[in-house]
Design an enzyme around this catalytic site. Structure first.
Site, short mmCIF file in Angstrom:
data_model
loop_
_atom_site.label_atom_id
_atom_site.label_comp_id
_atom_site.label_asym_id
_atom_site.label_seq_id
_atom_site.Cartn_x
_atom_site.Cartn_y
_atom_site.Cartn_z
N ASN A 1 -8.32 37.46 46.36
CA ASN A 1 -7.13 38.28 46.55
C ASN A 1 -7.34 39.55 45.73
OD1 ASN A 1 -4.62 39.43 46.65
ND2 ASN A 1 -3.56 37.78 45.56
N TRP A 2 -7.66 40.62 46.44
CA TRP A 2 -8.02 41.87 45.74
C TRP A 2 -6.81 42.58 45.15
CZ3 TRP A 2 -12.21 44.49 49.40
CH2 TRP A 2 -13.32 43.63 49.49
N LYS A 3 -5.62 42.22 45.62
CA LYS A 3 -4.38 42.84 45.14
C LYS A 3 -4.44 44.37 45.31
CE LYS A 3 -3.68 38.90 42.13
NZ LYS A 3 -3.13 38.36 40.89
N HIS B 1 3.01 34.91 47.51
CA HIS B 1 2.34 35.09 46.22
C HIS B 1 3.38 35.33 45.13
CE1 HIS B 1 -0.17 36.67 43.02
NE2 HIS B 1 -1.16 36.07 43.61
N GLU C 1 3.49 37.32 42.79
CA GLU C 1 3.82 38.73 42.53
C GLU C 1 4.84 39.23 43.55
OE1 GLU C 1 -0.28 39.81 42.33
OE2 GLU C 1 -0.39 38.69 40.45
N GLU D 1 -0.56 28.30 42.14
CA GLU D 1 -0.87 29.33 41.15
C GLU D 1 0.21 29.36 40.08
OE1 GLU D 1 -3.65 32.49 43.10
OE2 GLU D 1 -1.59 33.10 43.40
N GLY E 1 -3.86 36.33 35.83
CA GLY E 1 -4.22 37.58 35.17
C GLY E 1 -4.11 37.54 33.66
N SER F 1 -6.63 32.90 36.80
CA SER F 1 -7.73 33.08 35.84
C SER F 1 -8.96 32.22 36.15
CB SER F 1 -7.25 32.83 34.41
OG SER F 1 -6.25 33.78 34.06
N GLY G 1 -8.20 36.20 41.78
CA GLY G 1 -7.81 37.59 41.65
C GLY G 1 -8.92 38.40 41.01
N GLY G 2 -8.80 38.64 39.72
CA GLY G 2 -9.72 39.51 39.00
C GLY G 2 -11.20 39.25 39.25
P1 13P Z 1 -6.33 36.08 38.59
O1 13P Z 1 -7.53 35.33 39.10
O2 13P Z 1 -6.63 37.52 38.31
O3 13P Z 1 -5.65 35.37 37.47
O4 13P Z 1 -5.27 36.12 39.81
C1 13P Z 1 -4.95 34.96 40.47
C2 13P Z 1 -4.16 35.28 41.67
O5 13P Z 1 -3.03 35.70 41.57
C3 13P Z 1 -4.79 35.11 42.98
O6 13P Z 1 -3.87 35.22 44.01
#
Ligand code: 13P
Length: 251
Positions: free
Chosen positions: A9-11, A95, A97, A167, A173, A213, A234-235
């Site tokens: 998930n590149w966000k 998600h 967020e 999640e 993050g 993470s 994510g990251g």
């Molecule tokens: P991180 O891997 O950056 O913690 O993000 C997880 C995430 O929200 C994937 O959708």
């Protein structure tokens, strides 16, 4: 046997050149990977370019959101048909967020899940608790609410195209990953819920990713657990080596 599924998930990250280069790098690195499903979910504006890079490869592409109406006066929204039109396979919905920053509720997410399925997109439905929820001992109550609300009206047949992603919000993050035991406890709860709601076959076949993470060094311990079937990353999905490290460590 559930096949591992790793999605990035590149966000709201990267520019167009970076998105295309990352997709190209992953396509090349994944070309011999036949035992793990891999998907990447770029921001909307780079989806078309990334879909073109990934077309005919074993890297699938997903969107990070969609809307529940077919078309019309919905400024700023993107329909399921538009995403299908450019070659997307998956869509991340619910998600944290979007739930916690944008304010999406289970009812809205449920409309999107149903629309995605009706239009042939495969939802990756996210669920997860806030830190205060965990501290209050209410994690499973919230997870149950999210599952009941977001998956309302779905049939067992629908579930063949749904992936779930647990999640925990406190792990996203933050670098603070859930322990494999903490994650497994929730994953097992989700699978039990699926058994009660849709029957044992659906429960056994539904993939439940962990997200929060995840990196190469902790992926194996998480994915080694019985009910953890992959990761939503994510990251660590923003660099070829970091993402491939996760993919290779779960094979
Ligand atoms: P991180 O891997 O950056 O913690 O993000 C997880 C995430 O929200 C994937 O959708």
């Amino acid at each position: 046997m559930r096949r591992p599924f790793i999605a990035g998930n590149w966000k709201m990250n990267m520019d167009k050149a970076g998105a295309v280069a990352l997709a190209q790098g992953l396509v090349e690195a994944c070309k011999d990977i036949a035992d793990v499903d891999v998907a990447i979910c770029p921001p909307f504006v780079y989806l078309d370019a990334v879909c073109q890079v990934c077309k005919g490869t074993n890297v699938a592409v997903g969107a990070e959101n969609c809307y529940f109406e077919d078309n019309g006066a919905f400024t700023g929204e993107i329909s399921v048909a538009m995403l299908k039109d450019i070659g997307a396979t998956y869509v991340i919905l619910g998600h944290s967020e979007r739930r916690n920053i944008i304010g999406e509720c289970n009812e809205l997410i449920n409309k999107k899940v149903k629309k995605a399925l009706a239009g042939g997109l495969k939802p990756i439905l996210c669920i997860g608790e806030l830190l205060e929820t965990r501290k209050a001992g209410k994690t499973m109550d919230v997870i149950k609410d999210q599952l009941e609300g977001s998956l309302a009206d779905l049939t067992a047949e629908d579930m063949a195209n749904v992936t779930l992603a647990y999640e925990p919000v406190w792990a996203i993050g933050t670098g603070e990953v859930a322990t494999p035991e903490q994650a497994e406890e929730v994953h097992a709860f989700v699978r039990d819920w699926l058994t009660n709601r849709f029957g044992a076959e659906v429960a056994q076949n539904t993939r439940i990713q962990y997200g929060g993470s995840v990196k190469a060094s902790n992926a194996q311990g998480l994915i080694g657990k019985e009910d953890i079937d992959g990761a939503l990353v994510g990251g660590a999905s923003l660099k070829v080596d970091a993402f491939m490290g996760i993919i290779n460590n779960c094979r």
